[in-house]
Design a protein around this motif. Structure first.
Motif, PDB file in Angstrom:
ATOM      1  N   GLY A 171     -45.164  -8.325  20.623  1.00  7.34           N
ATOM      2  CA  GLY A 171     -43.858  -8.632  19.952  1.00  7.34           C
ATOM      3  C   GLY A 171     -44.119  -8.581  18.384  1.00  7.34           C
ATOM      4  N   GLU A 172     -42.890  -8.671  17.929  1.00  5.24           N
ATOM      5  CA  GLU A 172     -42.890  -8.827  16.280  1.00  5.24           C
ATOM      6  C   GLU A 172     -42.888 -10.538  16.047  1.00  5.24           C
ATOM      7  N   SER A 185     -43.289  -4.613  14.638  1.00  8.19           N
ATOM      8  CA  SER A 185     -44.501  -5.307  15.498  1.00  8.19           C
ATOM      9  C   SER A 185     -45.875  -4.692  15.500  1.00  8.19           C
TER      10      SER A 185
END
Length: 330
Positions: free
Chosen positions: A323-324, A7
């Motif tokens: 986030g990723e 991320s």
């Protein structure tokens, strides 16, 4: 002890934290603090200098390949500060086992897009690593361009500026998603990967009062607008119905739970212009891409933020991606 996560390379909140708190915290200087796509240097006249690394997977995708994206990405970073891209370096990290014909295809792609845009690849380096130590090929490029007129910098963004978008959004990220995942259908969607040199030169030559520009790569439109709002300490109001998104992109987003505003683009940029020059700027953009549009404006507010307003005047925050998201897209 904290570790690097995927991320941290996705273009969202984690990546911004890594860059601003760790990397810039150590390398801190007045040039880095300007937070532009390319450094603006004074060397017997103003030059722009940038560097980038490309680790996209797959290395070939509809509308481009890792070579094309390397040249376009580097040239576009120079264009975004008002420079004419002139010279690029090319360093290759090649994994043992890559087919020579694939390498030739990638290098030919780099040569062709550079030549088409009057850019010369003038130096570089080659390293080969053991099988399994790299994903076929990684490319690092640096670029130099000559600043035309005054530098176009993020710090120029002011209230009442109009926010324009050079085309539709999300295509590159959607193409990479589709290439990696079996999502039940295969579209004819093409990446928007292209060099933005000519459209930017046309805007500069028209002297339309460009305040700032940014190509919406990792983190997409959402990342650019939030970075601008936070840097300038202003609110940005965006009109959702004016943003062009292809049906195939929306379909892929709905299937996989992504937001089109957060998907990467490799040939679409955002710019802010003086209010009086909105019409002329839009005419120039539309001469290159019919999907170009004015999508919002900069407003004063107590808190820096991005507001997304739909056709029914309902509003929500458009937040910095978290986030990723989608790693390895460029």
């Amino acid at each position: 002890m904290q570790e690097i996560l995927l991320s941290h390379g996705g273009g969202g909140e984690e990546m911004n934290s890594l860059i601003n708190e760790t990397i810039f915290g150590i390398f801190d200087n007045e040039i880095l603090r300007e937070a532009n796509d390319a450094a603006i240097l004074e060397m017997n006249g103003k030059l722009a200098f940038t560097t980038d690394s490309f680790v996209v997977t797959p290395i070939f995708f509809r509308g481009g390949d890792i070579g094309k994206i390397a040249v376009c990405g580097t040239a576009n970073d120079l264009s975004m500060v008002g420079a004419n891209p002139m010279y690029i370096s090319c360093s290759l990290i090649i994994e043992e086992g890559l087919k020579i014909e694939e390498l030739k295809e990638i290098l030919t792609s780099m040569h062709d897009i550079a030549s088409k845009n009057g850019i010369k690849i003038v130096c570089g380096d080659t390293k080969v690593v053991e099988k399994g130590k790299c994903d076929k090929i990684f490319i690092n490029t640096s670029g130099i361009g000559k600043i035309i007129l005054k530098p176009i910098e993020t710090k120029n963004l002011k209230p009442k500026a109009k926010i324009l978008l050079s085309g539709d959004i999300g295509r590159h990220g959607a193409v990479i998603l589709e290439a990696r995942d079996d999502i039940g259908f295969k579209s004819s969607l093409q990446s928007d990967c292209k060099c933005l040199k000519n459209v930017v030169l046309a805007l500069i030559e028209a002297n339309i009062g460009i305040q700032c520009m940014r190509d919406a790569t990792r983190g997409g439109l959402s990342a650019v607008l939030n970075e601008w709002a936070n840097f300038s300490k202003n609110e940005i109001l965006i009109y959702e119905e004016d943003i062009k998104i292809k049906d195939e992109v929306m379909g892929i987003c709905e299937l996989l739970g992504f937001e089109a505003y957060e998907l990467a683009n490799e040939g679409t940029f955002v710019l802010a212009v003086d209010e009086k020059n909105e019409k002329k700027a839009l005419e120039i953009l539309k001469s290159f891409d019919e999907n170009a549009a004015c999508i919002g404006e900069v407003t004063k507010a107590k808190k820096p933020r991005v507001i997304l307003q739909n056709a029914y005047k309902s509003q929500r925050f458009l937040e910095l991606p978290k986030g990723e998201l989608l790693p390895r897209i460029c």
